[in-house]
Design a protein around this motif. Sequence first.
Motif, PDB file in Angstrom:
ATOM      1  N   THR A   4       0.851  -1.186   0.000  1.00 57.29           N
ATOM      2  CA  THR A   4       0.000   0.000   0.000  1.00 57.29           C
ATOM      3  C   THR A   4       0.882   1.229   0.000  1.00 57.29           C
ATOM      4  OG1 THR A   4      -0.060  -0.017   2.392  1.00 57.29           O
ATOM      5  CG2 THR A   4      -1.843  -1.158   1.256  1.00 57.29           C
ATOM      6  N   GLY A   5       0.256   2.362  -0.241  1.00 52.64           N
ATOM      7  CA  GLY A   5       1.002   3.607  -0.274  1.00 52.64           C
ATOM      8  C   GLY A   5       0.998   4.166  -1.675  1.00 52.64           C
ATOM      9  N   ARG A   6       1.780   5.237  -1.857  1.00 53.25           N
ATOM     10  CA  ARG A   6       1.778   5.888  -3.161  1.00 53.25           C
ATOM     11  C   ARG A   6       3.195   6.262  -3.589  1.00 53.25           C
ATOM     12  NH1 ARG A   6      -2.194  10.674  -4.540  1.00 53.25           N
ATOM     13  NH2 ARG A   6      -1.473  11.502  -2.543  1.00 53.25           N
ATOM     14  N   TRP A  65       5.366  -3.506  -7.498  1.00 54.83           N
ATOM     15  CA  TRP A  65       4.671  -2.460  -6.741  1.00 54.83           C
ATOM     16  C   TRP A  65       3.201  -2.442  -7.156  1.00 54.83           C
ATOM     17  CZ3 TRP A  65       4.845   0.517  -2.641  1.00 54.83           C
ATOM     18  CH2 TRP A  65       4.023   1.629  -2.554  1.00 54.83           C
ATOM     19  N   THR A  66       2.316  -2.700  -6.178  1.00 52.85           N
ATOM     20  CA  THR A  66       0.881  -2.742  -6.486  1.00 52.85           C
ATOM     21  C   THR A  66       0.144  -1.540  -5.903  1.00 52.85           C
ATOM     22  OG1 THR A  66       0.563  -4.128  -4.540  1.00 52.85           O
ATOM     23  CG2 THR A  66       0.779  -5.254  -6.667  1.00 52.85           C
ATOM     24  N   GLY A  67       0.862  -0.695  -5.191  1.00 52.29           N
ATOM     25  CA  GLY A  67       0.226   0.497  -4.623  1.00 52.29           C
ATOM     26  C   GLY A  67      -0.075   1.528  -5.699  1.00 52.29           C
TER      27      GLY A  67
END
Lengths: 402, 62
Positions: A2-4, A26-28
């Motif tokens: 999560t995150g950006r 990276w899936t965020g």
Amino acid sequence: MTGRIVVVGASMGGLRAAEQLRAAGWTGAITVVGDEPHMPYNRPPLSKEVLAGKVPFESLAFTPKASTADVEWLLGTKVVAARLAERTVELDTGSALSYDGLVVATGMRPRRLRCPGLLGGRHTVRTLADAQGLRAELTRPGARVVVVGAGFIGCEVAATAVGLGVREVTVVDPLPLPMVGPLGELLARVLLKRHEERGVRFALGTGVAGFEGDDRVTGVVLDDGSVLPADVVVESVGSVANTDWLQGNGLDLSDGVLTDEHLRAGGHPEVVAVGDVARFPNARYDGVPRRVEHWSIPTDTAKHAAKTLAAHLAGADVELAPFAPLPTFWSDQHDFRLQSFGAPGLGLDDVRVLDGEPDGDVLVGYHVDGRLVGVVALGGQAAAMGAAKYRAHLLKQPALTA
Amino acid sequence: MKVVVDMNKCQDHGQCVFAAPDVFSMDDSGHLAYVSDPDDALRDEVEEAADVCPLQAIRIED
């Protein structure tokens, strides 16, 4: 995850960064911010096919990959400041974006000549808008064109202008030969001859002192006071890294963003740089950090930087070998192509013809301590294939520091 | 996987040959030849080839 991750810069480097972050797992969220109104597009045709009116803009746009379908694009938006300690960037819209990871992909802008004279009729070639504006002027009947700067872009523009039937095209440069900095004297002499044979004029060994004209340029004043008549001027005198927005964060921004061998900006493992704004050491050579303005570099840097950043944000160690790309570039001018592999600029003191001859297709090698560090082919397809044969050899060479 | 190269765009740079030698090659006169229906195991290579094409002439269709 999560995150950006915020990617600042929406040209090729920004696009490749987004793609490679997905490829690295990276899936965020990913937000890409860019100040041009366009989705990322391919720049090399700007000084050639676009200027010649041979291709429409639509054919320049990169084809989006399915993996980036959920990437958020903030186009026509400029990042004006960054607060790395707070993991925030500020936009020209007045709002701010917070991030977990930051990719710096803001690239370069053209350097402008600082001498007296108005800007009317003076052009640079970096963006689509630049190329379209210049094309409109080059195609005015009887236009006289002066190109300031005999580097790759300047020589490509001059060749394109001659191809368009422009009556007078003159290239001005303080150095005695075109493209001599990156290619050395041997090839530069050959290139000068080929350009002259095809109708390009040169004023070499002189700088520009100023411009004449009231509302727009009518002449270019050289160092000795003589004046070259000009209706259109193209300034191709190098470029400046777009790092103003990063100031005040303790980074080394003396020429682009200084990074370590994994493309991380100093002291900030959550900040990486990609494309020609990154000043990175290349483990293949001498370890001296350099920016590289070749087309292949956004893709190469994005691949490595995305792995670095994705690993960091996942709480893992970076288990990559140090970044060690094999630089490659090409340049199409008139009816010939330059094709390069490696780092010829490091081996200018020991330049040898490897194959062919300067009057025809020729393959030139550049050496440091007798070791081949780069090859450049000039000519047709046979020369390019000749250069390609040395690519594997260059890849196998031990590091210059070894 | 189906590979399509826009031969009007292709200028025989050959970068795809380095990226995916099992799919792309240059003939004796330096012009591009390619396999239009390569094995799916080569997908990563072909994607790399599409990325490094200076003319962005390579398209992958599923």
